[in-house]
Design an enzyme around this catalytic site. Structure first.
Site, PDB file in Angstrom:
ATOM      1  N   LYS A  62       1.343  12.144   5.723  1.00 39.23           N
ATOM      2  CA  LYS A  62       1.378  11.034   6.683  1.00 39.23           C
ATOM      3  C   LYS A  62       1.860   9.757   6.004  1.00 39.23           C
ATOM      4  O   LYS A  62       2.743   9.055   6.507  1.00 39.23           O
ATOM      5  CB  LYS A  62      -0.018  10.807   7.273  1.00 39.23           C
ATOM      6  CG  LYS A  62      -0.063   9.743   8.373  1.00 39.23           C
ATOM      7  CD  LYS A  62      -1.377   8.995   8.413  1.00 39.23           C
ATOM      8  CE  LYS A  62      -1.399   7.889   7.379  1.00 39.23           C
ATOM      9  NZ  LYS A  62      -2.548   6.964   7.514  1.00 39.23           N
ATOM     10  N   LYS A  96       0.830  -1.209   0.000  1.00 38.69           N
ATOM     11  CA  LYS A  96       0.000   0.000   0.000  1.00 38.69           C
ATOM     12  C   LYS A  96       0.861   1.254   0.000  1.00 38.69           C
ATOM     13  O   LYS A  96       0.578   2.224  -0.719  1.00 38.69           O
ATOM     14  CB  LYS A  96      -0.917  -0.002   1.231  1.00 38.69           C
ATOM     15  CG  LYS A  96      -1.712   1.307   1.430  1.00 38.69           C
ATOM     16  CD  LYS A  96      -2.642   1.591   0.270  1.00 38.69           C
ATOM     17  CE  LYS A  96      -3.293   2.964   0.371  1.00 38.69           C
ATOM     18  NZ  LYS A  96      -4.209   3.105   1.498  1.00 38.69           N
TER      19      LYS A  96
END
Length: 305
Positions: free
Chosen positions: A247, A177
């Protein structure tokens, strides 16, 4: 009664992606579905389904056999799983926790190890694609789990995803991911630069996108982010913001450092999105990075400059 119909599924986190994922589970799973979110208004996304609302995490732990999480990051996942009032804190615990969030690789493996000591199996299963794909149940889901656990949870993940890939042991879902997201963010920066170059070179942006999409410069980002957001310069609130990008990029750079790779392209993207977040597009859809390019906004210094 089948095993599936006897299984109660819990879901924690009904945000932008969590609500449509939980909705698909509630519409497709033959057994009970119970959901928890600290924001009461989040339950509006489950209207018209059989999903019931839990008042506390303890209620989820008491009733659910398998629990899905869709949370902002490591801190929230750890707290929900292992905090004083978390899912594994009581005498009755879920058998399996599946984390759909994007976290650090180390964080996923740490939570998995600590849950295993309490008899709870854990899989990281971060998702990719858009909110619209989540609504359609057509997400790409990348799973880190052992073979036996993956075989057990794959049918449940198919409620939400049209592509469910076993990437390896726990943490490997997050690896894939993070790589996926880094490529998307970096590609979006490159497209932003070239859209501005093309426009100033005399080519209308819509013509540029159409022509490049038919050649070797084509990409998902070009056909989606460029066409739908960067071309009309529409960057709505409550979408995937540059803060969320940053992030994820920090997680990628942490992993790269751990495995001994100097990820210079990712570091440059970090500087671009930092400039996006701090120059008027905080909380807005991240393809607003094109405005940083177009307005020649100075990028902050890199950590290693």
């Amino acid at each position: 009664m089948s095993a599936a119909s006897a299984t109660t599924i819990g879901f924690v986190g009904l945000g932008v992606m969590g609500a449509p994922m939980c909705r698909n589970i509630a519409l497709k799973h033959p057994g009970d579905v119970i959901a928890f979110d600290m924001n009461a208004s989040a339950f509006a996304g489950l209207e018209g389904t059989k999903a019931t609302r839990a008042q506390t995490l303890a209620e989820i732990a008491q009733r659910a056999d398998i629990v899905f999480l869709s949370l902002p990051g490591d801190k929230q996942v750890e707290q929900v799983c292992l905090g004083a009032e978390g899912l594994a804190s009581g005498s009755r615990r879920p058998a399996i926790i599946i984390d759909l969030s994007t976290t650090t690789v180390a964080g996923a493996r740490n939570v998995a190890e600590r849950l295993a000591s309490k008899g709870v199996a854990f899989a990281d299963a971060p998702v990719a694609r858009t909110r619209e794909a989540a609504q359609r149940g057509e997400l790409s889901i990348m799973v880190g789990a052992d073979e036996a656990l993956f075989a057990r949870i794959a049918p449940l993940l198919s409620y939400m995803g049209s592509d469910v890939t076993h990437c390896g042991a726990v943490g490997c879902g997050q690896v894939v991911k993070l790589v996926n997201n880094a490529l998307l963010f970096e590609n979006t920066v490159a497209i932003a630069e070239m859209m501005v170059v093309g426009a100033r070179g005399g080519v209308r942006p819509e013509v540029l996108i159409e022509a490049v999409s038919k050649g070797s410069g084509d990409s998902f980002a070009l056909r989606n982010h460029a066409r739908k957001a960067m071309l009309p310069r529409q960057f709505p609130d409550k979408a995937f913001s540059p803060e969320y990008v940053l992030k994820d990029i920090s997680c990628v750079l942490e992993l790269a450092e751990q495995v001994g790779v100097s990820a210079h392209a990712t570091q440059l993207a970090q500087r671009y999105y930092t400039a996006t977040a701090t120059n008027g597009w905080s909380g807005r859809y991240f393809p607003a990075v094109i405005e940083v390019v177009d307005r020649a906004i100075e990028l902050p210094s890199g950590a290693k400059d």
